[in-house]
Motif scaffolding. Structure first.
Motif, short mmCIF file in Angstrom:
data_model
loop_
_atom_site.label_atom_id
_atom_site.label_comp_id
_atom_site.label_asym_id
_atom_site.label_seq_id
_atom_site.Cartn_x
_atom_site.Cartn_y
_atom_site.Cartn_z
N LEU A 68 0.83 -1.21 0.00
CA LEU A 68 0.00 0.00 0.00
C LEU A 68 0.87 1.26 0.00
O LEU A 68 0.66 2.19 -0.79
CB LEU A 68 -0.91 0.02 1.22
CG LEU A 68 -2.01 -1.06 1.28
CD1 LEU A 68 -2.71 -1.01 2.63
CD2 LEU A 68 -3.00 -0.87 0.15
N ALA A 69 1.88 1.28 0.90
CA ALA A 69 2.71 2.47 1.02
C ALA A 69 3.54 2.68 -0.24
O ALA A 69 3.68 3.80 -0.74
CB ALA A 69 3.63 2.36 2.24
N CYS A 71 2.83 1.72 -3.35
CA CYS A 71 1.96 2.23 -4.42
C CYS A 71 1.64 3.70 -4.20
O CYS A 71 1.83 4.54 -5.08
CB CYS A 71 0.62 1.48 -4.43
SG CYS A 71 0.70 -0.15 -5.09
N GLY A 72 1.17 3.99 -3.02
CA GLY A 72 0.65 5.33 -2.73
C GLY A 72 1.71 6.40 -2.86
O GLY A 72 1.50 7.43 -3.52
N THR A 209 -5.89 0.72 4.04
CA THR A 209 -6.27 0.18 2.73
C THR A 209 -7.32 1.07 2.08
O THR A 209 -7.22 1.41 0.90
CB THR A 209 -6.83 -1.25 2.89
OG1 THR A 209 -5.91 -2.01 3.66
CG2 THR A 209 -7.01 -1.91 1.54
N VAL A 212 -5.74 4.35 0.86
CA VAL A 212 -4.91 4.20 -0.34
C VAL A 212 -5.78 3.91 -1.56
O VAL A 212 -5.53 4.45 -2.64
CB VAL A 212 -3.85 3.10 -0.13
CG1 VAL A 212 -3.12 2.79 -1.43
CG2 VAL A 212 -2.85 3.54 0.94
N LEU A 257 -2.96 10.37 0.19
CA LEU A 257 -2.01 9.26 0.14
C LEU A 257 -0.82 9.52 1.05
O LEU A 257 -0.50 8.72 1.93
CB LEU A 257 -1.54 9.05 -1.30
CG LEU A 257 -2.56 8.43 -2.24
CD1 LEU A 257 -2.10 8.51 -3.68
CD2 LEU A 257 -2.82 6.98 -1.85
N ILE A 261 -0.42 7.60 4.63
CA ILE A 261 0.67 6.64 4.77
C ILE A 261 1.65 7.09 5.85
O ILE A 261 2.11 6.29 6.67
CB ILE A 261 1.37 6.43 3.41
CG1 ILE A 261 0.41 5.70 2.45
CG2 ILE A 261 2.65 5.64 3.57
CD1 ILE A 261 0.81 5.75 1.01
N CYS A 296 2.97 2.21 -9.52
CA CYS A 296 2.35 1.42 -8.46
C CYS A 296 3.11 0.12 -8.24
O CYS A 296 3.53 -0.19 -7.13
CB CYS A 296 0.92 1.05 -8.88
SG CYS A 296 -0.32 2.02 -8.09
#
Lengths: 347, 371
Positions: A68-69, A71-72, A209, A212, A257, A261, A296
């Motif tokens: 997640l982190a 990608c974001g 989740t 994001v 984001l 994060i 991503c």
């Protein structure tokens, strides 16, 4: 043919992401072989119960957090670089990350023992909620301020300057707080700034989740606007883009984001600035419809890899993630840029 | 001719610190028709870019309105389907390749995610053909020369597929052949695709060749205008369009020349406008009168060389000289013998023959310095 090559590379990255994910699950102070990871994930009730606990309760949330982190932060870095037409832009340029840090500093340094680092590492303890909440409030306040200022500006470059100023102000305020706090509290805060993927479990993971996913959705919808902004604001305007509206969407999604994060993982540097460059090198394009998914995937892979390195195989030591991302990532980017001799593409 | 754009009582300018700064006020009604190529001329700082940007909707008008195909208040998305632009902003970075850049012109028409349909691809293809950039497609934008880059930006504007095309100084930074090539493409676009084209430029001679209409802005707009008016060259009466005091003229280029407006707007002490050839010239200093006889292209270039060397040319016909003093320095006769040009210089009963302009100038120099 070009399109096929791109799909092939995106597919390859997806495969690599899967591998990195599994490898991340298997690595740690206790090494769990990949074969057993499969068993633990896909056939319930089988295998060693200690391993099952380690994988399901600790490593799986951590790996998901890394994805997640990664990608974001990467896509919001891409947004900032295109919006400001500046290769050095990253999610932090708007001051959002500094705002989150300020919120955390306010809680940690004034609350004293109430929110210790120990509490953050304790799964689901109220301390970690307090810290995440404080970071969200700090990031949100900076975002509102930046948004309010952005509606008064015609030029995105001015936005960049304002972001940098916001950054300095929040950093200065945090410094004042540090100056008057006792050493233990300052050390706790310092440890928070090293970043950690391991503290996000249970409900926090669901919230992260959700944040994001909403942020990524907004980012993907802004792809077309970002393409237009490649030519600068005047051309973008002449093609029918409402620059101010685009700016609001971009600032909001990046704030969501980067702020979200940072709130849950602490500041993680380097990803936002480097991954977009890697994506451009690998896909040799500037179309955001390609660069977004590429960033991503690359971001997730890179952060998982950094997490594997952070818990150096065979040792008990775990290094903070923020150190690894910079230490490992920066030389990779330097090497790629020099080897590809593509440095002049950012003139 | 369908009317694409029409302005009424337009005032251009900008706001600065709460003050209204008028760049061009009380403009006459301006129209752009389909198939028309209009050149916007004027000295530096006369407000060409401001007018262009205002017409294009990039900046709001201070007063009056701009009607596009009879409508006012179009949204930016609607406007993008009517007017496309080529600006002076440089587009170099970001790893763009030429095809992607041209494809960006489809922005107002593409799907909400930026996807291209078959019709979009056809429009891009047509734009590439029209701007003649087929061989540049695979290149990265930052590798293009200025001339190539300008053609690519034109192709981008064409793929936007709008009835009106506006270009802000498209010929700046280009070498002469590229400038002419670009102007030729624009001329053809107006004729063949029936587009209404407005371009601002400093290329007077090229503008005079291709423009159907010239809009001429005088310098000294904005806050400095009231002071500058007093020293401005007097214009022939009746040549100003619109209300008195408007530093704006429009018309076919030939009319403007014959009315002496070019001279009045552009002439300075150190520049002269030659009405007979339509070019600006550096005024020679310390002129010596000389008579030139001859016809054709040889005589034309001999005249240019003599003017550069500091001679004032008196025309060949006897008695036509107004400078007085008979033949001046002497008479240069240009002739063509067996397909090759030759020059005869006659002064004080003597006659000398030269085989090239260089030798002629050298001889004249020696002659004038001895006498």
């Amino acid at each position: 043919m070009k399109v096929r090559l791109r799909r092939f590379r995106l597919g390859g990255l997806l495969l690599l992401l899967g591998l990195a994910f599994l490898f991340d699950l298997s690595s740690g102070p206790i090494r769990i072989p990949l074969r057993d990871i499969f068993h633990l994930l896909f056939s319930r009730g089988s295998g060693d119960p200690t391993w099952a606990f380690i994988v399901r309760s600790i490593r799986l949330p951590k790996a998901i957090t890394a994805v997640l982190a990664g990608c974001g932060l990467s896509v919001s870095g891409l947004q900032m670089q295109t919006m400001f037409r500046n290769p050095l832009a990253e999610p932090g340029v708007l001051g959002i990350t500094a705002g989150a840090s300020f919120g955390v500093a306010a809680v940690m340094l004034s609350g004293g023992s109430m929110a210790t680092l120990y509490a953050i590492r304790e799964l689901g303890s109220p301390g970690s909620w307090l810290i995440a909440g404080a970071a969200c409030v700090g990031a949100g306040l900076v975002m509102l301020l930046v948004l309010a200022l952005s509606s008064r500006l015609r030029d995105n470059v001015l936005m960049l300057v304002i972001g940098l100023m916001m950054n300095s102000i929040t950093v200065a305020l945090t410094s004042i707080w540090q100056y008057f706090s006792n050493p233990e509290e300052v050390k706790e805060y310092l440890l928070w700034t090293f970043g950690s993927l391991g503290g996000v479990t249970g409900l926090q993971l669901y919230i992260l989740t959700a944040i994001v996913i909403v942020g990524l959705a907004a980012v993907f919808l802004s792809s077309k606007m970002l393409d237009a902004l490649l030519l600068g604001e005047n051309y973008a305007r002449s093609m029918g883009l409402t620059v101010k509206r685009a700016r609001v969407i971009i600032v909001c999604s990046t704030s969501l984001l980067a702020g979200g994060i940072t709130a849950f993982c602490g500041p993680i540097g380097f990803m936002g600035i480097a991954v977009p460059h890697l994506a451009r090198l690998l896909f040799n394009t500037s179309s955001h419809r390609v660069l977004m998914p590429a960033s991503c995937l690359l971001g997730a892979i890179l952060l998982l890899a950094c997490d594997c390195i952070a818990q150096w195989p065979g040792t008990q030591t775990v290094l903070p993630i923020n150190i690894i991302t910079s230490l490992v990532g920066a030389p990779v980017v330097i090497y790629l840029l020099v080897r590809k001799k593509n440095l002049n593409i950012y003139r | 001719m369908a009317e694409l754009l029409h302005t009424r009582e337009l005032v251009t300018g900008y706001h600065q610190g709460g003050r209204r700064i008028v760049v061009s006020g009380d403009l006459p009604e301006l129209t752009i028709g389909a198939g028309q190529l209009i050149c916007l001329l004027g000295p530096n700082g006369s407000g060409k870019s401001t007018l262009l940007r205002t017409l294009a909707g990039l900046q709001p008008a201070l007063g009056g309105r701009v009607e596009i195909e009879g409508r006012v208040g179009l949204s930016s998305a609607e406007l993008a389907k009517k007017i496309s632009l080529v600006l002076t902003d440089r587009v170099t970075g970001n790893n763009l390749d030429v095809y992607s850049l041209v494809a960006l012109g489809r922005y107002p028409w593409s799907t909400w995610l930026g996807g291209l349909r078959e019709a979009d691809r056809e429009a891009i293809h047509r734009a590439i053909i029209a701007a003649d950039i087929g061989e540049l497609l695979g290149r990265k934008v930052f590798t293009l020369s200025d001339g190539e880059s300008q053609k690519v930006m034109l192709a981008r504007a064409l793929s936007q597929d709008t009835p009106i095309l506006m270009l802000d100084e498209p010929t700046a930074h280009l070498d002469l052949p590229s400038r002419i090539r670009l102007m030729r493409i624009l001329h053809r676009l107006a004729r063949e695709l029936d587009k209404g084209i407005l371009l601002s430029t400093h290329e007077l001679d090229l503008a005079l060749q291709v423009a159907d209409e010239v809009w001429l802005l005088e310098g000294g707009g904005g806050v400095a205008r009231s002071g500058a008016d007093a020293v401005r060259v007097d214009l022939p009466t009746g040549s100003r369009s619109g209300s008195a005091g408007v530093p704006f003229h429009k018309g076919t280029p030939e009319d403007l020349i014959l009315e002496g407006i070019f001279e009045a707007v552009f002439a300075r002490e150190d520049v002269i406008f030659d009405r007979s050839s339509g070019v600006f010239r550096i005024p020679p200093e310390g002129q010596m009168p000389i008579r030139l006889e001859g016809v054709g292209v040889e005589a034309f270039w001999t005249r240019r060389a003599l003017q550069r060397a500091g001679f004032a040319i008196m025309d060949g016909a006897a008695g036509a000289d107004s400078t007085g003093g008979g033949a001046g320095v002497g008479v240069v006769r240009v002739f063509v013998e067996a397909g090759r040009p030759g020059w005869l210089f006659e002064a004080g009963g003597e006659s000398k023959r030269f085989d090239s302009i260089a030798v002629l100038l050298d001889g004249l120099h020696r002659h004038t310095h001895l006498s």
